[in-house]
Design a protein around this motif. Structure first.
Motif, PDB file in Angstrom:
ATOM      1  N   SER A 184      -7.643 -10.379   3.209  1.00 30.00           N
ATOM      2  CA  SER A 184      -7.924 -10.148   4.621  1.00 30.00           C
ATOM      3  C   SER A 184      -6.984  -9.129   5.244  1.00 30.00           C
ATOM      4  N   ASP A 185      -5.754  -9.029   4.716  1.00 35.20           N
ATOM      5  CA  ASP A 185      -4.776  -8.125   5.318  1.00 35.20           C
ATOM      6  C   ASP A 185      -3.674  -7.844   4.306  1.00 35.20           C
ATOM      7  N   MET A 186      -2.912  -6.774   4.581  1.00 35.94           N
ATOM      8  CA  MET A 186      -1.800  -6.372   3.724  1.00 35.94           C
ATOM      9  C   MET A 186      -0.681  -5.840   4.602  1.00 35.94           C
ATOM     10  N   ASN A 187       0.576  -6.177   4.274  1.00 36.62           N
ATOM     11  CA  ASN A 187       1.687  -5.619   5.040  1.00 36.62           C
ATOM     12  C   ASN A 187       2.276  -4.409   4.324  1.00 36.62           C
ATOM     13  N   ASP A 188       3.373  -3.871   4.863  1.00 37.77           N
ATOM     14  CA  ASP A 188       3.909  -2.618   4.336  1.00 37.77           C
ATOM     15  C   ASP A 188       4.512  -2.754   2.948  1.00 37.77           C
ATOM     16  N   ALA A 189       4.845  -3.976   2.543  1.00 37.76           N
ATOM     17  CA  ALA A 189       5.388  -4.206   1.209  1.00 37.76           C
ATOM     18  C   ALA A 189       4.296  -4.438   0.174  1.00 37.76           C
ATOM     19  N   GLY A 190       3.038  -4.421   0.608  1.00 37.50           N
ATOM     20  CA  GLY A 190       1.946  -4.677  -0.314  1.00 37.50           C
ATOM     21  C   GLY A 190       1.669  -6.146  -0.525  1.00 37.50           C
ATOM     22  N   HIS A 191       2.176  -7.000   0.364  1.00 42.81           N
ATOM     23  CA  HIS A 191       1.902  -8.434   0.278  1.00 42.81           C
ATOM     24  C   HIS A 191       0.566  -8.721   0.947  1.00 42.81           C
ATOM     25  N   PHE A 192      -0.245  -9.536   0.296  1.00 46.05           N
ATOM     26  CA  PHE A 192      -1.594  -9.824   0.767  1.00 46.05           C
ATOM     27  C   PHE A 192      -1.675 -11.197   1.429  1.00 46.05           C
ATOM     28  N   CYS A 193      -2.704 -11.372   2.238  1.00 44.76           N
ATOM     29  CA  CYS A 193      -3.128 -12.707   2.648  1.00 44.76           C
ATOM     30  C   CYS A 193      -4.646 -12.741   2.583  1.00 44.76           C
ATOM     31  N   ILE A 195       2.899 -12.841  -2.256  1.00 40.74           N
ATOM     32  CA  ILE A 195       4.091 -11.998  -2.351  1.00 40.74           C
ATOM     33  C   ILE A 195       4.380 -11.727  -3.820  1.00 40.74           C
ATOM     34  N   THR A 196       4.411 -12.798  -4.596  1.00 41.17           N
ATOM     35  CA  THR A 196       4.475 -12.704  -6.050  1.00 41.17           C
ATOM     36  C   THR A 196       3.385 -13.612  -6.601  1.00 41.17           C
ATOM     37  N   LEU A 197       3.071 -13.443  -7.864  1.00 43.77           N
ATOM     38  CA  LEU A 197       2.047 -14.278  -8.484  1.00 43.77           C
ATOM     39  C   LEU A 197       2.669 -15.546  -9.061  1.00 43.77           C
ATOM     40  N   PRO A 198       1.965 -16.674  -9.008  1.00 40.11           N
ATOM     41  CA  PRO A 198       0.663 -16.850  -8.355  1.00 40.11           C
ATOM     42  C   PRO A 198       0.819 -16.909  -6.839  1.00 40.11           C
ATOM     43  N   THR A 208       7.395   3.508   8.150  1.00 40.16           N
ATOM     44  CA  THR A 208       8.108   4.158   9.253  1.00 40.16           C
ATOM     45  C   THR A 208       9.335   4.922   8.769  1.00 40.16           C
ATOM     46  N   ASP A 209       9.522   5.001   7.450  1.00 36.46           N
ATOM     47  CA  ASP A 209      10.711   5.651   6.897  1.00 36.46           C
ATOM     48  C   ASP A 209      10.404   7.000   6.262  1.00 36.46           C
ATOM     49  N   GLY A 210       9.210   7.535   6.512  1.00 36.08           N
ATOM     50  CA  GLY A 210       8.841   8.815   5.929  1.00 36.08           C
ATOM     51  C   GLY A 210       8.189   8.713   4.570  1.00 36.08           C
ATOM     52  N   SER A 211       8.098   7.517   4.004  1.00 28.23           N
ATOM     53  CA  SER A 211       7.466   7.354   2.700  1.00 28.23           C
ATOM     54  C   SER A 211       5.949   7.396   2.851  1.00 28.23           C
ATOM     55  N   PRO A 212       5.230   7.709   1.783  1.00 30.11           N
ATOM     56  CA  PRO A 212       3.768   7.787   1.879  1.00 30.11           C
ATOM     57  C   PRO A 212       3.135   6.412   2.039  1.00 30.11           C
ATOM     58  N   ALA A 213       1.984   6.383   2.671  1.00 29.44           N
ATOM     59  CA  ALA A 213       1.297   5.123   2.942  1.00 29.44           C
ATOM     60  C   ALA A 213       0.636   4.574   1.685  1.00 29.44           C
ATOM     61  N   MET A 214       0.443   3.271   1.701  1.00 27.24           N
ATOM     62  CA  MET A 214      -0.177   2.560   0.601  1.00 27.24           C
ATOM     63  C   MET A 214      -1.482   1.932   1.079  1.00 27.24           C
ATOM     64  N   VAL A 215      -2.466   1.884   0.205  1.00 21.03           N
ATOM     65  CA  VAL A 215      -3.690   1.147   0.481  1.00 21.03           C
ATOM     66  C   VAL A 215      -3.807   0.033  -0.545  1.00 21.03           C
ATOM     67  N   GLY A 216      -4.551  -1.005  -0.203  1.00 26.26           N
ATOM     68  CA  GLY A 216      -4.701  -2.118  -1.132  1.00 26.26           C
ATOM     69  C   GLY A 216      -5.988  -2.864  -0.898  1.00 26.26           C
ATOM     70  N   GLY A 217      -6.362  -3.678  -1.865  1.00 25.07           N
ATOM     71  CA  GLY A 217      -7.575  -4.466  -1.745  1.00 25.07           C
ATOM     72  C   GLY A 217      -7.888  -5.184  -3.039  1.00 25.07           C
ATOM     73  N   MET A 218      -9.164  -5.500  -3.224  1.00 26.96           N
ATOM     74  CA  MET A 218      -9.610  -6.209  -4.413  1.00 26.96           C
ATOM     75  C   MET A 218     -10.739  -5.446  -5.076  1.00 26.96           C
ATOM     76  N   MET A 219     -10.910  -5.679  -6.371  1.00 29.44           N
ATOM     77  CA  MET A 219     -12.016  -5.074  -7.092  1.00 29.44           C
ATOM     78  C   MET A 219     -12.448  -6.023  -8.202  1.00 29.44           C
ATOM     79  N   GLY A 220     -13.643  -5.780  -8.719  1.00 27.98           N
ATOM     80  CA  GLY A 220     -14.096  -6.539  -9.874  1.00 27.98           C
ATOM     81  C   GLY A 220     -14.891  -7.773  -9.557  1.00 27.98           C
ATOM     82  N   GLY A 221     -15.463  -7.866  -8.355  1.00 29.27           N
ATOM     83  CA  GLY A 221     -16.257  -9.037  -8.012  1.00 29.27           C
ATOM     84  C   GLY A 221     -17.392  -8.656  -7.095  1.00 29.27           C
ATOM     85  N   SER A 222     -17.760  -9.557  -6.231  1.00 27.22           N
ATOM     86  CA  SER A 222     -18.806  -9.312  -5.250  1.00 27.22           C
ATOM     87  C   SER A 222     -18.179  -9.423  -3.867  1.00 27.22           C
TER      88      SER A 222
END
Length: 378
Positions: free
Chosen positions: A256-265, A276-279, A213-227
């Motif tokens: 299942s989901d990602m927020n604007d900071a790139g944090h996954f659940c 949020i951070t690893l692990p 919402t601050d004019g910055s470009p959007a981010m996409v995220g997900g997983m790869m390398g499996g089934s």
């Protein structure tokens, strides 16, 4: 729609902050004599006997998804708006009278709705010559005076395309069938800004879209390398800047989901997780962490919510509603909490949506619900 200034954020700074940024959330003090509970509201589509799937929710509590009027019927999109009715959702095509829908097509899915009331969905038909299924994404502005769908204008080589997500800037995430490779590829496209879609990494298995919402470009995220839907590598990208970031996971992971900071659940090592951070942080109860907001709240299948302030809590202990509804909630064989808004200013809690399953005499019925935070006396 006015084009936001998307390139003020340097790619290096953005990539470095993907997993470590902690969003600020307004926290309003509540009187000591009060407590926040969740008002339970069941709702449905009149006459539905087939399954129903809730796909997304915006901060106003509007919910979109799809359902089957009968178990064998074709899918149809719906809109639930608590401002129109707290108990009833509406068949999407009937609601707009099919305005803008090409002949022979139906509105099969309402996939996502942003905070401006813009819906991204998909319409379906059958090729009269080949008999093959046809799917195409569309937009609809629910705030417009004349409600009608607008099919996305995509390159000619794209003939089959499904809708994934839309954010408040009008960025959309879709997937199309690449006939040359005989596989699906994901595209990032803003019809108000881009002339052509941006193709995304073909190896990524799932995608989620941020809502800057601050004019910055959007981010996409997900997983790869499996089934699908599992993967071994977490993936973030900023399509408009050409930035990609990868993190190797120690165990198979489902996002299942990602927020604007790139944090996954999702799921990590067979447990519901928040990354949020690893692990990732894993939770002892529930099955899948289904949704995360910018306060890093998480809702978990099984009927749980996790908040940093209070930890993991069983929603059943926080409900308010009629005696009948509260009794019904406790009889569910499955509680799928998969929708979560941002926190509301008056309660500092988020709305939660989902479905419950009930089994009786071998028959499963599904009831969608919305939980709205309210302040009550202790």
């Amino acid at each position: 729609m006015t084009r936001p200034n998307r390139r003020l954020v340097l790619a290096a700074l953005l990539a470095a902050s993907l997993v470590t940024f902690e969003p600020l959330t307004a926290k309003l003090p509540l009187a000591a004599a009060t407590v926040v509970k969740y008002q339970l509201q069941y709702w449905d589509i009149p006459g539905r006997t087939g399954p129903i799937y809730v796909e997304n929710i915006n901060d106003a509590g509007q919910i979109v998804g799809y359902y089957k009027p009968t178990p064998t019927a074709d899918a149809r999109g719906f809109l639930y708006d608590p401002r129109l009715s707290t108990t009833q959702a509406f068949d999407f095509e009937a609601l707009i009278g099919g305005a803008g829908l090409p002949p022979g097509w139906s509105l099969s899915v309402a996939r996502d709705i942003n905070n401006h009331g813009m819906i991204l969905g998909q319409m379906s038909s059958t090729d009269p010559v080949t008999g093959k299924s046809l799917v195409w994404p569309f937009l609809l502005d629910t705030t417009a005076e004349d409600l009608q769908i607008a099919p996305l204008v995509l390159p000619e080589q794209i003939t089959f395309c499904k809708a994934y997500a839309i954010n408040d800037n009008g960025d959309t995430l879709c997937t199309y069938l690449d006939p040359e490779a005989s596989k699906f590829r994901n595209i990032f496209f803003n019809p108000f800004v881009h002339e052509t879609p941006i193709l995304l990494d073909p190896e990524v298995l799932s995608y989620h879209l941020s809502n800057p919402t601050d004019g910055s470009p959007a981010m996409v995220g997900g997983m790869m390398g499996g089934s699908y839907p599992l993967g071994t590598t977490a993936y973030w990208a900023v399509p408009e800047l050409g930035v990609q970031t990868y993190t190797t996971m120690a165990a198979f992971t489902s996002v299942s989901d990602m927020n604007d900071a790139g944090h996954f659940c999702g799921v990590y090592a067979n447990r519901p997780m928040r990354m949020i951070t690893l692990p990732p942080t894993t939770f002892a109860y529930g099955t899948v962490a289904r949704a995360i907001n910018n306060a890093d709240d998480v809702v978990i299948e099984g009927g749980y919510v996790y908040r940093n302030e209070t930890g993991l809590t069983l929603l059943k202990n926080l409900l308010s509603g009629s005696r009948t509804d509260l009794s019904t909630w406790g009889k569910a064989t499955r509680t799928k909490c998969n929708l979560l808004t941002e926190r509301q200013a008056n309660t500092n809690h988020a709305r939660i949506g989902g479905t419950q399953e009930f089994v009786a005499n071998g028959v499963t019925t599904i009831r969608p619900f919305l939980l709205t935070p309210i302040v009550v006396k202790r």
